[in-house]
Each structure stands twice: as C-alpha cells, then as structure tokens.
Design a protein around this motif. Structure first.
Motif, PDB file in Angstrom:
ATOM      1  N   SER A  27       0.809  -1.224   0.000  1.00  0.00           N
ATOM      2  CA  SER A  27       0.000   0.000   0.000  1.00  0.00           C
ATOM      3  C   SER A  27       0.839   1.269   0.000  1.00  0.00           C
ATOM      4  O   SER A  27       0.338   2.344  -0.302  1.00  0.00           O
ATOM      5  CB  SER A  27      -0.911   0.020   1.232  1.00  0.00           C
ATOM      6  OG  SER A  27      -0.165   0.307   2.403  1.00  0.00           O
ATOM      7  N   ARG A  46       2.978   5.767   5.072  1.00  0.00           N
ATOM      8  CA  ARG A  46       2.406   6.122   3.780  1.00  0.00           C
ATOM      9  C   ARG A  46       3.395   6.008   2.625  1.00  0.00           C
ATOM     10  O   ARG A  46       2.974   5.994   1.471  1.00  0.00           O
ATOM     11  CB  ARG A  46       1.885   7.564   3.839  1.00  0.00           C
ATOM     12  CG  ARG A  46       0.712   7.740   4.798  1.00  0.00           C
ATOM     13  CD  ARG A  46      -0.546   7.130   4.244  1.00  0.00           C
ATOM     14  NE  ARG A  46      -1.636   7.185   5.204  1.00  0.00           N
ATOM     15  CZ  ARG A  46      -2.844   6.704   4.984  1.00  0.00           C
ATOM     16  NH1 ARG A  46      -3.114   6.117   3.838  1.00  0.00           N
ATOM     17  NH2 ARG A  46      -3.783   6.783   5.897  1.00  0.00           N
ATOM     18  N   TYR A 263      -2.476   2.260   6.069  1.00  0.00           N
ATOM     19  CA  TYR A 263      -3.554   1.813   5.194  1.00  0.00           C
ATOM     20  C   TYR A 263      -4.357   0.693   5.832  1.00  0.00           C
ATOM     21  O   TYR A 263      -5.566   0.598   5.653  1.00  0.00           O
ATOM     22  CB  TYR A 263      -2.921   1.336   3.886  1.00  0.00           C
ATOM     23  CG  TYR A 263      -3.725   0.345   3.091  1.00  0.00           C
ATOM     24  CD1 TYR A 263      -4.683   0.776   2.168  1.00  0.00           C
ATOM     25  CD2 TYR A 263      -3.520  -1.016   3.235  1.00  0.00           C
ATOM     26  CE1 TYR A 263      -5.407  -0.135   1.432  1.00  0.00           C
ATOM     27  CE2 TYR A 263      -4.242  -1.936   2.502  1.00  0.00           C
ATOM     28  CZ  TYR A 263      -5.187  -1.492   1.593  1.00  0.00           C
ATOM     29  OH  TYR A 263      -5.903  -2.407   0.864  1.00  0.00           O
ATOM     30  N   LYS A 315      -2.789   6.034  -4.335  1.00  0.00           N
ATOM     31  CA  LYS A 315      -2.891   5.910  -2.881  1.00  0.00           C
ATOM     32  C   LYS A 315      -4.077   6.738  -2.393  1.00  0.00           C
ATOM     33  O   LYS A 315      -4.478   7.711  -3.032  1.00  0.00           O
ATOM     34  CB  LYS A 315      -1.607   6.374  -2.195  1.00  0.00           C
ATOM     35  CG  LYS A 315      -0.357   5.664  -2.711  1.00  0.00           C
ATOM     36  CD  LYS A 315      -0.480   4.159  -2.622  1.00  0.00           C
ATOM     37  CE  LYS A 315       0.697   3.455  -3.280  1.00  0.00           C
ATOM     38  NZ  LYS A 315       0.490   1.998  -3.330  1.00  0.00           N
TER      39      LYS A 315
END
Length: 447
Positions: A27, A46, A263, A315
């Motif tokens: 992710s 992230r 995520y 994303k």
C-alpha cells in the motif's frame, strides 16, 4: 528438511504468508530521500523510502524484493542473496562519490550488508506489526486489553524489558505513540487479553492519562549536505505503576508513530463502519478515531508524500464518515452505500484534475488539503447534484489570515465506487454559483 530460523519475527514468516503485512507494504507509495531523517513517523506508514536511493526504479526493486520475502518466508540471508546482485548491477553499492540533491559531490555509503540488514529488519518487522495491529483491532469487542510482550534475542533493552507484562486498554493513549516497534531492532509485540484476564491472570494493568504524555523537539542529526540540524518530535510518556512507582518511556526519534496511521487501519475502519452502518453512535466513534492526532498526521503525510513524489501512485487517505442523513438520502436515490467511510485519492493532488484546477486558480491550497479531515466535520451544507448524480459537500473557505470567510465554497463531489464513498473532485466555487444552481433546480438540498 528446512530448518526454521530461531528468530521470533522470522518464525512468523514460515507460517502461511502474512497477508495483512504484505498488503501494508504494497500500500505504500514511494518517497525519494537522501538522509534517513527526511521521512519520519507517520510518513513511514504512507511511503516506502531508503536513504540515498535517488532512483524510483531502485526503490521499486527493493520494495518488490521485500514483498517477495514476506510471501515466500525468506530470512535475511536469503533476501540479501536475492537483492544484492540487482543493487550491484545498478551501481547502488559500496562507498561512492555521487551528486547529492544540492548538486554537490559527496562521498557516501550506499548498499552494504549492514545497510541491508537495517532495511530488512525495519520493513519486515514494521509490516508484521501493522498486520498484527489490524488483527488486534478486529477483536477489541472480546479482547479489549493489550499486553506488551518483550522479545529479545540478545542484549535486552532495559526500558523495553520494563514494559514486559504492562497491560493497557486498546484505546489507551500510550498505544498512539508507543506501539512496538519503538526503535531500530525492537522486536517486542502486543498480545490481546480478555477483560476477565486482568484479575484471573493478575495482569499488571496500567492507565495513561493525557497529562502523562509530553512531546518536545530534539536534534537527531545533521543534514549530510547542508550541515543544518535535523529536528524531530520525541514523545515522553509517564508510566504510573499500581504501587505508585513512576517511570518514563520514550520511543526513539522516527518511531513517534503508530499503525493507526497505516492503510491497514483504513481497511479495518471501513469494515467496522460497514458493520455499524445505521448505528449513529458507532459511526461517531469511527469519526472520532479519524480525528485523533495519529490519523491527522497520517493524512498530512499522505498529502506531503503525494506532492513530493509529484505523480499519481493510486494511494488514498480516509478523511471522514458521511452522516446518517446522507446515507438515508442516497439509499432513496438507489445509491449503494456499503461503508460510510469517505476516501480521497492522490490523483486529485497531482493528477490531471489537479493541474487543471491549478491553472484555473480554484484548486485547494496546501493548508486546505492538510486540514481536510477537520473541515469536513464543519461543512456548511450538503447537496445532491441532479445531472451528475453525486453528493456535494460544501466547506467554508477562510481568508489567508484566517480572520473571516470568503465568498467561496470548497466543493467536494462524492460518489459511491463499489459501495465505498470517494471524493471524485475538489475545487473552489463562488457561493453565488451554488445559489444560482439551487434556483435552477440543478441541486437538491440534503441538509
């Protein structure tokens, strides 16, 4: 017969592939960074980054190899054997003189066995921890207590050993800042317990109060090419034992984070919100978590990483929960709402729509992007766009000095995509245009 390595974090890899850990690693977006301290805390949840990797293809190679390691249960030596030839072939190996981001030649250490060990241990253990966090969150109704379990191969850290057996509720503020791993090499984990276990097993239950958490700025190094101090936020947590003893615990700089920023929790929140669909109190609880500091910092990292990378990586960030009144309205319009969680994609930050609105001068400012989760709960009104069959959230726009409101709205167009509510466009419009649209019956008022 294959010998299973006697390392706790690797033993987990030799069971079935840890799907949640793999999903967590997959992710992540990519972030080019020079010094290790350029991407800290929530940003790591992230973006995938490796210091002094200045080429996106190398980052892709390294992340892909780590995903393969998780899928196939490779240990450190197997992974190193697989990735080293690629890094050497592409020139990312040994000490070399290279041009840094400031355009200055600099002698740096690129790939090495020691660096590969750090990359492997940090990414594999954080991915497994994030996967475990998602599993723990799924059982909080029956196992609301979380116990710190110290794991050490050699040379135990005394402050980590002191945490062994400490048990807190899953929503204790401690876990927002000190969910393991809390420093490089930390292999501690969390075990879920039933409420009845507290007495039955004589657990060491402790509670963290808001005033027990302090944060301050610390110097963690210097930029390797500007010489300026690198500063990070460090958290200091007061731990009050039942016998009155007080100790302190501080995660290392760069680990002032939490899997709630990842995520994986978006996925679990979506599921939990879907289970609570129709239960207003439950939806309010999900909204409250989305407004917690770790979640707000996660959104901030999402925004800054997207802008830093400069192009779409597909994303998303979870920014809110739609209201029960909106859900009832959408249901009457035959719109499928499987989850009330509201998401936004990075293509609205850096894709063609972003470019178009930037050129038109009606794109959100950086500040407006950063505070979007807070602004959504303060929206002005909600409309139904008749021709586009989408829901519109209209947010008030502040002047640059935040002294008053302008004559514009920030308009969020929201549609259901496979049952998930997604913001499909975001830009500023004149309030008069909205009034004119209402008078022309282009819009219906939801609330």
């Amino acid at each position: 017969m294959t010998k299973i390595p006697q390392r706790p974090e690797l033993n987990a890899l030799f069971n079935s592939p840890p799907e949640d850990a793999i999903a967590y690693l997959k992710s992540k977006g990519f972030k080019i960074g020079w010094d290790w301290h350029e991407t800290l805390d929530e940003a790591h949840s992230r973006a995938f980054t490796v210091a002094k990797v200045a080429r996106i293809d190398l980052l892709q190679d390294i992340r892909k190899s780590l995903i393969t390691a998780l899928e196939q249960g490779q240990n450190l030596e197997q992974w190193k054997a697989a990735i080293t030839p690629t890094l050497q072939q592409k020139g990312w190996w040994g000490k070399q003189t290279v041009t840094n981001p400031a355009g200055i030649e600099q002698t740096v250490q690129l790939g090495s066995p020691r660096r590969l060990k750090t990359i492997f241990d940090t990414n594999v253990h954080k991915s497994l921890a994030a996967g475990r966090y998602k599993a723990l969150m799924a059982t909080i109704d029956t196992r609301p207590l979380w116990e710190w379990v110290h794991i050490s191969i050699t040379n135990p850290r005394k402050v980590h050993l002191a945490r062994n057996g400490e048990t807190r509720r899953y929503d204790d503020p401690f876990w927002l800042y000190a969910y393991p791993p809390t420093e490089f090499g930390c292999k501690c984990k969390v075990r879920a317990r039933r409420a009845s276990d507290a007495e039955a097993l004589d657990l060491n239950v402790v509670e963290t109060k808001p005033e027990d958490i302090e944060q301050h700025q610390v110097i963690i190094g210097k930029s390797s090419f500007t010489g300026q101090d690198a500063v990070a936020t460090q958290t200091r947590i007061r731990v009050r034992q039942a016998d009155g003893q007080v100790t302190y615990f501080s995660p290392a700089a760069g680990f002032n984070s939490h899997p709630a920023a990842s995520y994986l929790l978006d996925v679990e929140l979506t599921k939990r919100a879907a289970d609570l669909l129709g239960a207003q109190k439950g939806l309010e609880q999900v909204q409250q978590m989305l407004l917690s500091q770790p979640r707000l910092k996660a959104h901030e990292a999402f925004v800054k990483n997207a802008i830093s990378f400069g192009k779409q990586q597909n994303k998303t960030s979870t920014v809110g929960v739609i209201d029960m009144r909106d859900i009832k309205f959408l249901t009457k319009k035959n719109v499928v709402v499987e989850s009330p969680v509201l998401t936004i994609s990075d293509h609205l930050l850096v894709g063609q729509k972003a470019k178009r609105h930037g050129e038109a001068g009606n794109a959100p400012t950086l500040v407006e992007w950063l505070v979007l989760p807070q602004d959504i709960v303060r929206l002005d009104r909600v409309l139904w766009d008749v021709s586009n069959e989408s829901m519109l959230y209209l947010l008030p726009v502040m002047t640059e000095d935040f002294s008053s409101f302008t004559d514009e709205f920030l308009k969020l167009s929201i549609r259901s995509k496979n049952g998930v509510m997604e913001i499909v466009s975001i830009f500023k419009v004149q309030k008069k245009a909205i009034v004119d649209g209402l008078n022309a019956n282009f819009y219906e008022v939801i609330r």
